[in-house]
Design a protein around this motif. Sequence first.
Motif, PDB file in Angstrom:
ATOM      1  N   ASN A 344      16.854 -21.316 -39.574  1.00  0.00           N
ATOM      2  CA  ASN A 344      16.812 -22.356 -38.727  1.00  0.00           C
ATOM      3  C   ASN A 344      15.313 -23.378 -39.173  1.00  0.00           C
ATOM      4  O   ASN A 344      14.499 -24.258 -39.060  1.00  0.00           O
ATOM      5  N   TYR A 345      14.061 -22.748 -39.495  1.00  0.00           N
ATOM      6  CA  TYR A 345      12.983 -23.080 -39.220  1.00  0.00           C
ATOM      7  C   TYR A 345      12.052 -23.454 -40.497  1.00  0.00           C
ATOM      8  O   TYR A 345      11.218 -24.568 -41.005  1.00  0.00           O
ATOM      9  N   GLN A 346      13.161 -23.413 -41.652  1.00  0.00           N
ATOM     10  CA  GLN A 346      14.001 -24.293 -43.107  1.00  0.00           C
ATOM     11  C   GLN A 346      12.532 -23.108 -43.661  1.00  0.00           C
ATOM     12  O   GLN A 346      11.401 -24.008 -44.897  1.00  0.00           O
ATOM     13  N   ILE A 347      12.346 -21.992 -43.227  1.00  0.00           N
ATOM     14  CA  ILE A 347      11.495 -20.847 -43.963  1.00  0.00           C
ATOM     15  C   ILE A 347      12.370 -20.589 -45.561  1.00  0.00           C
ATOM     16  O   ILE A 347      11.890 -20.510 -46.218  1.00  0.00           O
ATOM     17  N   ALA A 348      13.264 -20.354 -44.884  1.00  0.00           N
ATOM     18  CA  ALA A 348      14.595 -20.104 -46.458  1.00  0.00           C
ATOM     19  C   ALA A 348      14.935 -21.154 -46.706  1.00  0.00           C
ATOM     20  O   ALA A 348      15.851 -21.390 -45.557  1.00  0.00           O
ATOM     21  N   HIS A 349      15.890 -20.879 -47.604  1.00  0.00           N
ATOM     22  CA  HIS A 349      17.322 -22.029 -48.189  1.00  0.00           C
ATOM     23  C   HIS A 349      17.721 -21.523 -47.474  1.00  0.00           C
ATOM     24  O   HIS A 349      18.673 -20.347 -47.590  1.00  0.00           O
ATOM     25  N   GLU A 350      18.692 -22.230 -47.132  1.00  0.00           N
ATOM     26  CA  GLU A 350      20.312 -22.173 -47.042  1.00  0.00           C
ATOM     27  C   GLU A 350      21.143 -21.138 -47.681  1.00  0.00           C
ATOM     28  O   GLU A 350      22.691 -21.107 -47.326  1.00  0.00           O
ATOM     29  N   ILE A 351      21.029 -21.670 -48.980  1.00  0.00           N
ATOM     30  CA  ILE A 351      21.729 -21.404 -50.034  1.00  0.00           C
ATOM     31  C   ILE A 351      21.949 -18.891 -50.066  1.00  0.00           C
ATOM     32  O   ILE A 351      22.956 -18.925 -50.194  1.00  0.00           O
ATOM     33  N   VAL A 352      20.757 -18.438 -49.588  1.00  0.00           N
ATOM     34  CA  VAL A 352      21.064 -17.587 -48.922  1.00  0.00           C
ATOM     35  C   VAL A 352      21.593 -16.945 -48.459  1.00  0.00           C
ATOM     36  O   VAL A 352      22.672 -16.603 -48.047  1.00  0.00           O
ATOM     37  N   ILE A 353      21.146 -17.982 -47.540  1.00  0.00           N
ATOM     38  CA  ILE A 353      22.894 -17.676 -46.017  1.00  0.00           C
ATOM     39  C   ILE A 353      23.999 -17.825 -46.878  1.00  0.00           C
ATOM     40  O   ILE A 353      24.884 -16.577 -46.628  1.00  0.00           O
ATOM     41  N   PHE A 375      26.044 -13.468 -37.770  1.00  0.00           N
ATOM     42  CA  PHE A 375      25.174 -14.544 -38.262  1.00  0.00           C
ATOM     43  C   PHE A 375      25.618 -15.933 -38.511  1.00  0.00           C
ATOM     44  O   PHE A 375      24.145 -16.311 -38.066  1.00  0.00           O
ATOM     45  N   MET A 376      26.441 -15.647 -38.036  1.00  0.00           N
ATOM     46  CA  MET A 376      27.434 -17.148 -38.301  1.00  0.00           C
ATOM     47  C   MET A 376      26.279 -17.843 -36.826  1.00  0.00           C
ATOM     48  O   MET A 376      26.449 -19.155 -36.493  1.00  0.00           O
ATOM     49  N   ARG A 377      26.772 -17.173 -35.565  1.00  0.00           N
ATOM     50  CA  ARG A 377      26.738 -17.539 -34.242  1.00  0.00           C
ATOM     51  C   ARG A 377      25.009 -18.079 -34.148  1.00  0.00           C
ATOM     52  O   ARG A 377      24.483 -19.005 -33.736  1.00  0.00           O
ATOM     53  N   GLU A 378      23.983 -17.503 -35.265  1.00  0.00           N
ATOM     54  CA  GLU A 378      23.017 -17.932 -35.699  1.00  0.00           C
ATOM     55  C   GLU A 378      21.924 -19.306 -35.863  1.00  0.00           C
ATOM     56  O   GLU A 378      21.433 -20.034 -35.734  1.00  0.00           O
ATOM     57  N   VAL A 379      22.960 -19.416 -36.998  1.00  0.00           N
ATOM     58  CA  VAL A 379      22.709 -19.926 -38.759  1.00  0.00           C
ATOM     59  C   VAL A 379      23.801 -21.648 -38.060  1.00  0.00           C
ATOM     60  O   VAL A 379      23.751 -21.744 -39.111  1.00  0.00           O
ATOM     61  N   GLY A 380      24.622 -20.473 -37.475  1.00  0.00           N
ATOM     62  CA  GLY A 380      25.786 -22.166 -37.555  1.00  0.00           C
ATOM     63  C   GLY A 380      25.488 -23.326 -37.439  1.00  0.00           C
ATOM     64  O   GLY A 380      26.114 -24.370 -38.430  1.00  0.00           O
ATOM     65  N   MET A 381      24.603 -23.962 -36.059  1.00  0.00           N
ATOM     66  CA  MET A 381      24.340 -25.483 -35.948  1.00  0.00           C
ATOM     67  C   MET A 381      23.633 -25.937 -36.637  1.00  0.00           C
ATOM     68  O   MET A 381      23.472 -26.894 -37.630  1.00  0.00           O
TER      69      MET A 381
END
Length: 733
Positions: A344-353, A375-381
Amino acid sequence: MVDSTVIVPSLAIRPERSDHPDLSKSLEGQRESLRPSGSPSPPPPRRRRRSENYATSPSRTHRGRQDSSVEENRPLPARSPISPRADNRSPTPERGRGLARNRSRSVSYSRSRSGSYSSSPQYSRSRSKSYSRSISRSPSPPSKRRRRATYIDESPSPPPVGRRRRPLPDVDYQRALERERQAAEREEKEVKPFDPKAEYQRLLDLRSGGTYVPPARLRALQSQIVEGNPKEHQRLAWDNLKKGINGLINKVNKSNIREIVQEIFRQNLIRGRGLFVRSIMRAQAASLPFTPVYAAVAAIVNTKLPQIGELLVTRLIIQFRKAYRRNDKPVCISSTMFLAHLCNYQIAHEIVILQILHLLLERPTDDSVEIAVGFMREVGMFLAKASAPANNGVFERFRAILHEGQLEPRTQYMIESLFLVRKNEYRDNPDIADELDLVEEEDQITHMIGLDDELNGEDILNVFKFDPDFEENEAKYKEIRDEILGAEDSEENSDESEVSSEDEDEENPSEQKKMEIQDMTNRNLVNLRRTIYLTIRSSMDYEECCHKLMRINLAQGQEVELVNMIIECCSQEKIYSKFYGLIGERFCKINRFWAATFSEAFKTYYDTIHRYETNKIRNIAKFFAHILASDGLGWEVLDCVHLNEDETTASSRIFLKILFQDMAEEIGIKTMVGRFNDPDRDKQAAFRGILPRDNPSDTRFAINFFTVVGLGAVTEDLRDYLQRAMEKAKEKL
């Protein structure tokens, strides 16, 4: 004539100790007739002196009295040269007393050449009586107590020929060995002076964090370090760095994140980047609700020191892979949640998600689907904004799993709730909270690390390692720190601002007066109280009310107003409502800060209770009784209560009566008595005012008070104390 000896058992009569008056008088008369004229009378027999302990021991008192009576009535035999054998057989007072202490005795009646027992009126002048006694001693068991025999110094009798006194055995052989060992240790032990260098070296050799050293002692030991020993100095700096980072990470929250981040940058994060990453991962795993806060801290640090953000993402991925292989569900949940917020803070890329979601949903199980839903609750938005097609594909996979129906109903319900969250556009699960949005998107650095990449966690950074260029590296980091924090610029700006402010104050005193104007109408405070009142009145139950009250934006220092408004609303009711007690209980159990605030409010209301009407006193007392009975507040708050005639009023006594009665109704009189009799010193110190013991009049007043209100069982110990005190007073009189 040959001696003939007859052995008689130990219970036989002892003739020489007989108190027969005729025999004593006849023997005395014969001795007087045989004594030459003009010779002085023999001295009276001497008694052997005994030690005080032996004479007064209860086991020897009766026997000692018998011996003394026999000695007083026994005449002193006349001296005559006799054979050693006859002399050995004649009992002396000292020897007779020593033999009397033996457990087994036998008496023999013998006839010897020196004297005979016959009808002749002549008696021998030898020391051995014609009516003599020889005692044969059998070995007795070892005595349990040492006895010290004291002999008369003036005329000691010689020991019997051919006999030696046996040494008495020790009281306890094992204790004697232990005493000898302790004595040897004391002799061998040498008192060495305190060596601070050796003590400090001992502390350094211990496992890191394995012992606590008081700060004063630690500074004293540090001052004794020999100069020119860089390894010890670096080890000390490493320990201080680790403690500083751990302390700051544990203290961070939404309200103080700005100050804590500045303190973190003052630590050497380049040298302690492994410590920082390990500390923040441990803190996040221990408290999952604070994951957004830790992610915000990592985001701020990543903008200035990207290698720390990269190391954090790397270690989280390694931790997730290990936990997934071990089927460690809690570690998987904590790792995925932290990675979601870092994304969410763009420290890690979404590919790992997406890789993690594919791994979890490829072969769905109840646990893997549960982890994926959280996991999706936190990163879904964030995923919906950054990659909408990938987000739709993930939800299609969830829909297919739901239609298959191979999972438990609980897991299926979790998937349905996830679709509901998506429908509400993640209203309760934002990607970044407003309070934690501290980093601009253009300043953030994203690390492209995949789940299947070869990763190195650099675990060597977690342990101490000697650095030959320690001083140079510290100087370099100081420059980086000054560049990040702008210390020198801030100091210069502060000095210039102080000088300019002084000049402006001197030039424009009227402007200074204008700046000091404050709003004294308390309009903001009135608006806050109105908001709290309307929130309480509009709530259906206490849980909804607490949730709404917690979302009110309170400035620092306004928390007391919230507590006071809850109590005031409770006091305004005509009949007490348990709704307010549940609100107070929930606030006290949410955070220690609120418990401390309610404790201060209890003391304040008890001091000013005389200002309220009887109905308000009853409602306030019931409110605090519910909180105390439910352990929302510790009973130590009762230390402000002094139950005596001088420090209580009618209102305070009514308040205490209702308070204790309601507490007894909720927890029971037995539990209440147990609480008051708790051996804990802190609680006993808090109850000294309620159950006074320093003044009999105050004690009697407290007993009467609890008896009148129907809680006399509380004062049972107090009654015993008062009775003992009265008895002591009578004895003194």
